[in-house]
Write a protein that holds these residues in place. Structure first.
Motif, PDB file in Angstrom:
ATOM      1  N   TRP A  77       8.098   5.427  -6.647  1.00  0.00           N
ATOM      2  CA  TRP A  77       8.630   4.067  -6.628  1.00  0.00           C
ATOM      3  C   TRP A  77       8.471   3.419  -5.256  1.00  0.00           C
ATOM      4  O   TRP A  77       8.224   2.210  -5.159  1.00  0.00           O
ATOM      5  CB  TRP A  77      10.099   4.053  -7.070  1.00  0.00           C
ATOM      6  CG  TRP A  77      10.536   2.645  -7.353  1.00  0.00           C
ATOM      7  CD1 TRP A  77      11.381   1.869  -6.628  1.00  0.00           C
ATOM      8  CD2 TRP A  77      10.060   1.824  -8.438  1.00  0.00           C
ATOM      9  NE1 TRP A  77      11.477   0.618  -7.182  1.00  0.00           N
ATOM     10  CE2 TRP A  77      10.681   0.565  -8.294  1.00  0.00           C
ATOM     11  CE3 TRP A  77       9.191   2.045  -9.501  1.00  0.00           C
ATOM     12  CZ2 TRP A  77      10.445  -0.471  -9.186  1.00  0.00           C
ATOM     13  CZ3 TRP A  77       8.954   1.005 -10.385  1.00  0.00           C
ATOM     14  CH2 TRP A  77       9.586  -0.233 -10.216  1.00  0.00           C
TER      15      TRP A  77
ATOM     16  N   CYS B 213       5.107   1.992  -5.288  1.00  0.00           N
ATOM     17  CA  CYS B 213       5.075   0.757  -6.081  1.00  0.00           C
ATOM     18  C   CYS B 213       5.640  -0.417  -5.286  1.00  0.00           C
ATOM     19  O   CYS B 213       5.074  -1.519  -5.273  1.00  0.00           O
ATOM     20  CB  CYS B 213       5.862   0.940  -7.381  1.00  0.00           C
ATOM     21  SG  CYS B 213       5.111   2.041  -8.591  1.00  0.00           S
TER      22      CYS B 213
ATOM     23  N   ARG C  27      13.465   1.631 -10.166  1.00  0.00           N
ATOM     24  CA  ARG C  27      13.382   3.080 -10.087  1.00  0.00           C
ATOM     25  C   ARG C  27      14.238   3.738 -11.160  1.00  0.00           C
ATOM     26  O   ARG C  27      13.876   4.762 -11.747  1.00  0.00           O
ATOM     27  CB  ARG C  27      13.816   3.540  -8.701  1.00  0.00           C
ATOM     28  CG  ARG C  27      13.593   5.043  -8.454  1.00  0.00           C
ATOM     29  CD  ARG C  27      14.929   5.642  -7.987  1.00  0.00           C
ATOM     30  NE  ARG C  27      14.782   7.074  -7.820  1.00  0.00           N
ATOM     31  CZ  ARG C  27      15.198   7.959  -8.713  1.00  0.00           C
ATOM     32  NH1 ARG C  27      15.764   7.563  -9.840  1.00  0.00           N
ATOM     33  NH2 ARG C  27      15.053   9.251  -8.497  1.00  0.00           N
TER      34      ARG C  27
END
Length: 373
Positions: free
Chosen positions: A288, A291, A326
């Motif tokens: 995450w 990302c 997340r």
């Protein structure tokens, strides 16, 4: 340090593998350094970018914090225990992305062959460069100087004839350093390295290698290709060649990421759901963070599981929108995990990936869009 042309033409009208000039640029403690630059009160102090909560994870640590053993991907509670004076700062990914673009514009002054690995590092092939500069070392020095002048941040750089060695070199004199590994130096340099220093060798793989009597690059070089493939699968060929200083992967400026993922191999096989849940948390944290840093989202989550007999299974799920948090990523991953248990064989590896990638600023109309990272 001396440099020069790495080799001559291979006789087929194109440069040979050793004639490449590759630079790996790696920003020093990037997120933490940005925070210290923008907030003078943080300078000279141990700083961790990340959450301070019980479930928080360190995304980046300043060099002052690293002296206490604080590292990225470490649980925040562990980091606080190691360094009671640690200052936690919430990440500002928009700021990091903007600076990263600024740095890539500097790279583009020298070459179009730029392969970003993340916001804070990239490979550059400067064999044929825009300034017709003969020495890759001078280009690396110029890039580091421009980064400092334009951003107020420091970068380390490694120069060599392939990606594997360039990445090793950039880490050799961190922070704010430059190191060159020539073709003559390459094989000998690799032989002296501990296997933990090899890119792609994590703690579990290093432990397995040591169990086989492989502790250094020289030990790895002494192993037959078939032996390495029998013990490490497809990665065995990679270990075989890099132990000889050979890496023929080109710098790929047009590399399109169809997915991003993170995984971990465990020292001991896992059998229980709770143990696997705990093992997934740092994997999900790492994924995450990537990302967030890259400003991307995805619509498909895939869980990867490798068993003690090396058999691998995957399970995936696509959703109509994007995975936007997340917690949502964790929920989907656990939904994929539950039906796979219990298992007779223990689990030695877990991984999670996200695909069908889109920009986080996409309006949701680009299903299946792929982006450059």
């Amino acid at each position: 340090m001396t440099t020069g042309p790495f080799s001559k033409d291979d006789g087929r009208g194109r440069p040979g593998a050793e004639s490449r000039k590759v630079i790996h640029v790696d920003m020093d403690a990037f997120y933490a350094s940005v925070e210290q630059r923008d907030n003078p009160d943080l300078r000279g102090k141990p700083v961790a970018v990340g959450g301070a909560s019980r479930r928080g994870v360190v995304a980046a640590a300043s060099y002052e914090a690293r002296k206490f053993g604080v590292r990225s991907a470490m649980a925040s509670v562990t980091a606080s225990r190691k360094c009671p004076e640690l200052i936690f700062v919430k990440p500002r990914f928009d700021a990091y992305r903007a600076i990263s673009q600024q740095i890539r514009m500097i790279f583009a002054q020298y070459t179009d062959l730029i392969e970003p690995l993340s916001l804070d590092e990239a490979y550059l092939d400067v064999t044929q460069n825009k300034l017709a500069a003969p020495l890759a070392t001078q280009i690396a020095e110029d890039i580091r100087a421009k980064i400092r002048a334009e951003t107020g941040l420091t970068a380390s750089a490694g120069v060599s004839y392939n990606k594997f060695l360039a990445k090793l070199a950039s880490d050799y004199r961190k922070p704010d350093g430059l190191f060159v590994i020539t073709p003559k130096m390459g094989p000998v340099f690799v032989e002296s390295l501990a296997v933990e220093r090899f890119h792609g060798v994590g703690p579990a793989t290093a432990a397995k290698m040591k169990g086989l009597g492989i502790e250094t690059g020289a030990d790895l070089k002494a192993c037959a290709l078939r032996f390495l493939e029998n013990h490490f699968g497809k990665a065995g060929a990679y270990y075989y060649w890099v132990a000889r200083g050979i890496d023929e992967r080109p710098v790929r400026p047009d590399r399109i990421r169809k997915s991003i993922g993170a995984e971990n191999t465990f020292f001991d096989d896992l059998a229980e759901f709770e143990a696997m849940h705990d093992a997934l948390r740092p994997i999900l944290d790492k994924l995450w963070r990537h990302c967030e840093g890259a400003g991307i989202r995805g619509r498909t989550v895939t869980l990867k599981m490798k068993f003690s007999d090396f058999r691998i299974i995957t399970r995936g799920r696509s959703i109509s929108g994007c995975v936007n948090s997340r917690d949502e990523l964790e929920a989907i991953s656990l939904d994929l995990l539950r039906p796979l248990l219990p298992r007779v064989l223990g689990v030695r590896l877990l991984g999670v990936s996200i695909s069908n990638l889109v920009s986080s600023e996409d309006d949701g109309g680009g299903a299946g869009q792929m982006i450059l990272l």
